[in-house]
Write a protein that holds these residues in place. Structure first.
Motif, PDB file in Angstrom:
ATOM      1  N   TYR A   1       3.093   9.791  -0.978  1.00 29.39           N
ATOM      2  CA  TYR A   1       3.444   8.412  -0.631  1.00 29.39           C
ATOM      3  C   TYR A   1       4.758   8.359   0.161  1.00 29.39           C
ATOM      4  O   TYR A   1       4.889   7.579   1.105  1.00 29.39           O
ATOM      5  CB  TYR A   1       3.528   7.543  -1.892  1.00 29.39           C
ATOM      6  CG  TYR A   1       2.186   6.918  -2.251  1.00 29.39           C
ATOM      7  CD1 TYR A   1       1.703   5.818  -1.542  1.00 29.39           C
ATOM      8  CD2 TYR A   1       1.404   7.417  -3.281  1.00 29.39           C
ATOM      9  CE1 TYR A   1       0.476   5.240  -1.851  1.00 29.39           C
ATOM     10  CE2 TYR A   1       0.172   6.844  -3.599  1.00 29.39           C
ATOM     11  CZ  TYR A   1      -0.288   5.754  -2.881  1.00 29.39           C
ATOM     12  OH  TYR A   1      -1.501   5.178  -3.172  1.00 29.39           O
TER      13      TYR A   1
ATOM     14  N   ALA B   1       0.818  -1.220   0.000  1.00 31.87           N
ATOM     15  CA  ALA B   1       0.000   0.000   0.000  1.00 31.87           C
ATOM     16  C   ALA B   1       0.846   1.263   0.000  1.00 31.87           C
ATOM     17  O   ALA B   1       0.340   2.332  -0.336  1.00 31.87           O
ATOM     18  CB  ALA B   1      -0.927   0.002   1.218  1.00 31.87           C
ATOM     19  N   VAL B   2       2.100   1.143   0.404  1.00 33.76           N
ATOM     20  CA  VAL B   2       2.911   2.359   0.549  1.00 33.76           C
ATOM     21  C   VAL B   2       4.292   2.205  -0.114  1.00 33.76           C
ATOM     22  O   VAL B   2       4.582   2.848  -1.132  1.00 33.76           O
ATOM     23  CB  VAL B   2       3.093   2.721   2.050  1.00 33.76           C
ATOM     24  CG1 VAL B   2       3.863   4.026   2.187  1.00 33.76           C
ATOM     25  CG2 VAL B   2       1.738   2.819   2.769  1.00 33.76           C
TER      26      VAL B   2
ATOM     27  N   ALA C   1      -0.758  10.567  -1.636  1.00 35.92           N
ATOM     28  CA  ALA C   1      -1.374   9.304  -1.209  1.00 35.92           C
ATOM     29  C   ALA C   1      -2.704   9.627  -0.536  1.00 35.92           C
ATOM     30  O   ALA C   1      -3.729   9.012  -0.807  1.00 35.92           O
ATOM     31  CB  ALA C   1      -0.451   8.565  -0.243  1.00 35.92           C
TER      32      ALA C   1
ATOM     33  N   LEU D   1      -4.907   2.783  -1.810  1.00 35.49           N
ATOM     34  CA  LEU D   1      -3.452   2.846  -1.598  1.00 35.49           C
ATOM     35  C   LEU D   1      -2.768   1.625  -2.231  1.00 35.49           C
ATOM     36  O   LEU D   1      -1.723   1.761  -2.881  1.00 35.49           O
ATOM     37  CB  LEU D   1      -3.131   2.953  -0.107  1.00 35.49           C
ATOM     38  CG  LEU D   1      -3.628   4.244   0.574  1.00 35.49           C
ATOM     39  CD1 LEU D   1      -3.317   4.226   2.068  1.00 35.49           C
ATOM     40  CD2 LEU D   1      -3.013   5.497  -0.073  1.00 35.49           C
TER      41      LEU D   1
END
Ligand code: COA
Ligand code: AMP
Length: 629
Positions: free
Chosen positions: A87, A57-58, A71, A296
């Protein structure tokens, strides 16, 4: 590929379909297969894969060049704040918080309860847990201490992460006293609490137990992402069942990643980099899946909106946010648009904004009434997509897969089953019924990846609630039908769950609270139709013999009791005193009949009714509140 081709591809080769979908996820170790069915009818997915949700997700987006992309966009009309988090910034924030949690002994499998309003820190907290393999359980801010205590005792968290307060349009919600009350009531005690102090309220910290969000992160080493097994629980989310004890829906890590990622293009038709907005709350499944994780994981920009559809400051807020942040796909509950429509029926406020980036509006959480859909269609000229899902599934069971193809919209239908879901309508004996016939909506097992494999610490309850009624099927708890074209229609719940303003609530839980009042001998709570909120709870009270107090006093007290014990979100404001409740000869309260009377609908007199005369008393009582017309 068309919808029909995609659905057929899944049906012909589910294993191949889900292994291919899994390729879009970055695994530390790829799973050798998708479905693990050794324990059928309990199914799991991707068990031997190793993966980290937060990485997907990141971190992977930062590594792939999206570090400078937004993000999260935080837009809070209630605090007059806007903030963009890239992000790269999100990675730093989350790694730091995860490091601080790890430094205080939180590790893989430990539960962390999160009690936070709609601020980016709520997402930080969820992702920080995912980063170190801890299992979060987010509790909606509209629940009171008792509900929080019940969840603390069930999940047994090592720590709680909370904010000092939430902001409702008419008041500041003091989270800290609610948290303290819950911890005083709970049998389980936590090692520590992390308190995020908001500018709007600085809470008093409890010495030795509470740590400040920023102070406890000072000087700690950022935590790396820990790969966990595909079937490791990502989170527990409590949802209402028939009784007062909420069900802890378990979300498995691998399937969650794969399925949510699949939905972003195929259902919501967004590509990485696009702005996606789900106006819900992190305390609900929509917030978990579509405010935090799915956008995300898929590399989108997500919006954290702290406000209401109306009154913050006006019914144009949604359009303002969509326009300002160039939202491509928007998702909310129909009730939110009913509120907007009530205040701005001609859509004058919408006309003030440039909505050229918006391509579709998605509705879920409750039945989407045709009036609201048509109003939105007329005003925006965009596809208005109803889709049907549940906390248990985590994403749509039925939808219009706009990213594959936009199927013709039929008002009143959330369109067609998504790949992974073989939806059937069954009669009482569990036999499929012909098209156009009403029945219980069930899904042939196995459910697809990402859906609940079990309930937290309650496998027996899982079997009884979902699998035992129709062997080989998952019972959704909804009733409805499928038409000749394969379109699904969701008509009603088959249990005592009601839906108030898109919030799923248990009438059983409210009855438990009413029954606890000293003057109440017996009670029933039903959901009556409401033009704005879909349904509203309404309580019937039978008082103990000899109670001579003013009924309005008792009603006031039970309303306060529900607010204090369940929370304001229950929206319990209506109650009447009756001498008796209508029952079958075996003593079952006829709630369904009471709902029909309240809503002024025709009903069939149940053959098993004990005393039909009671129905007249119920009707008279309801008329005092303006129902049963
Ligand atoms: N924290 C504390 N209290 C909360 C809360 C929260 N996060 N969310 C709601 N409440 C309170 C409200 O302040 C209200 O309190 P009140 O009785 O003092 O007025 C009560 O709970 C009932 O709230 P709600 O049912 O939301 O009614 P409302 O009149 O405040 O707002 C809508 C009506 C339709 C505008 C609102 O319900 C809404 O936006 N719904 C969308 C729901 C949604 O997003 N669902 C998720 C599924 S997609
Ligand atoms: P929740 O678990 O809170 O998401 O609530 C799930 C329940 O909400 C479902 O079982 C349905 O009863 C109802 N629901 C959700 N989406 C829809 C929809 N699109 N149409 C009709 N009912 C819905």
């Amino acid at each position: 590929m068309t919808y029909a081709d995609t659905y057929a591809a899944w049906k012909n080769d589910p294993e191949g379909f889900w292994m291919q979908a899994a390729d879009a996820i970055d695994w530390d170790q790829k799973p050798s297969k998708a479905l693990f069915d050794d324990n059928a009818p309990l199914y799991e997915w991707y068990n031997d894969g190793m993966v980290n949700t937060c990485y997907n997700a990141v971190d992977r987006h930062v590594e792939n060049g999206r570090g400078d992309q937004a993000a999260i966009i935080y837009d809070s009309p209630v605090t007059d704040t806007k903030q963009t988090i890239t992000y790269a910034e999100l990675q730093t924030r989350v790694a730091s918080l995860a490091g601080a949690l790890a430094a205080k002994g939180v590790g893989k499998g430990d539960r962390v309860l999160i009690y936070m309003p709609m601020v980016p820190e709520a997402l930080d907290a969820m992702l920080a847990c995912a980063r170190i393999g801890a299992v979060h359980s987010v509790v909606f801010g509209g629940f009171a201490s008792h509900e929080l205590a019940v969840r603390i005792d069930d999940a047994q968290p090592k720590c709680i992460i909370a904010a000092s307060c939430g902001i409702e349009p008419n008041r500041v919600v003091h989270y800290k006293p609610l948290l303290d009350g819950a911890l005083a009531e709970a049998k389980h005690s936590v090692d520590f609490c992390v308190i995020f102090q908001r500018d709007q309220e600085i809470a008093q910290l409890t010495e030795g137990r509470d740590v400040d969000w920023h102070a406890f992160q000072k000087g700690v080493a950022p935590a790396p992402c820990l790969a966990v097994e595909g079937n490791h629980p990502a989170y527990i989310l409590y949802t209402s069942g028939t009784t007062g004890a909420p069900k802890g829906v378990v979300r498995p890590t691998g399937g969650h990643l794969v399925a949510l990622n699949w939905t972003m293009k195929n259902i919501y038709n967004v590509d990485p980099g696009d702005v996606f907005w789900a106006a819900s709350d992190v305390g609900w499944v929509v917030g978990h899946s579509y405010i935090c994780y799915a956008p995300l994981i898929h590399g989108n920009t997500t919006i954290v909106f702290e406000g209401k559809p109306v009154g913050t400051p006006d019914a144009g807020t949604f359009w303002r946010v969509m326009s300002e942040h160039k939202v491509k796909s928007f998702f909310t509950a129909p009730t939110a648009f009913r509120a907007v429509k009530q205040q701005d029926p001609q859509g004058e406020l919408a006309k003030q904004y440039d909505l050229s980036h918006l391509q579709a509006i998605y509705l879920a959480g409750e039945r989407a009434d045709p009036d609201t859909i048509e109003w939105l269609q007329d005003m925006t000229k965009l596809p208005i997509i109803d889709h049907w899902w549940q906390t248990e599934t985590g994403y749509a069971i039925a939808a219009n897969p706009v990213g594959l193809e936009l199927l013709p919209v039929k008002l009143g239908s959330p369109t067609v089953p998504m790949p992974g879901y073989d939806v059937q309508i069954l009669d009482d004996g569990g036999h499929p019924v012909p098209a156009g016939t009403l029945g219980a909506i069930a899904v042939k097992l196995p459910l697809p990846p990402g859906t609940l494999p079990t309930l937290w610490n309650a496998e027996e309850r899982y079997l009884n609630s979902y699998l035992n009624a129709f062997p080989g099927y998952y019972e959704t708890g909804d009733a409805g039908m499928i038409d000749e074209d394969g379109y699904l229609y969701i008509m009603a719940r088959t249990d005592d769950v009601i839906n108030v303003a898109g919030h799923r609530l248990s009438t059983g839980a409210m009855e438990e609270v009413l029954a606890g009042h000293k003057d109440v001998a017996e009670c029933a709570v039903i959901g009556v139709s409401d033009a704005l909120k879909g349904q509203m709870p309404l309580g019937f009270l039978c008082l103990n013999a000899g109670v001579t107090r003013d009924h309005s006093e008792i009603i006031k007290e039970v309303v306060t009791r529900v607010r204090d014990q369940i929370g304001p979100v229950a929206a319990f404001k209506l109650a009447v005193v009756v001498d008796r409740l209508p029952k079958t000869r075996s003593g079952k309260i006829l709630r369904g009949v009471m709902v029909k009377i309240a809503d002024g609908q025709d009903f069939k007199m149940p053959a098993t009714i004990d005393d039909p005369a009671i129905l007249d008393e119920v009707k008279t009582a309801l008329q005092t509140l303006g129902y049963a017309k």
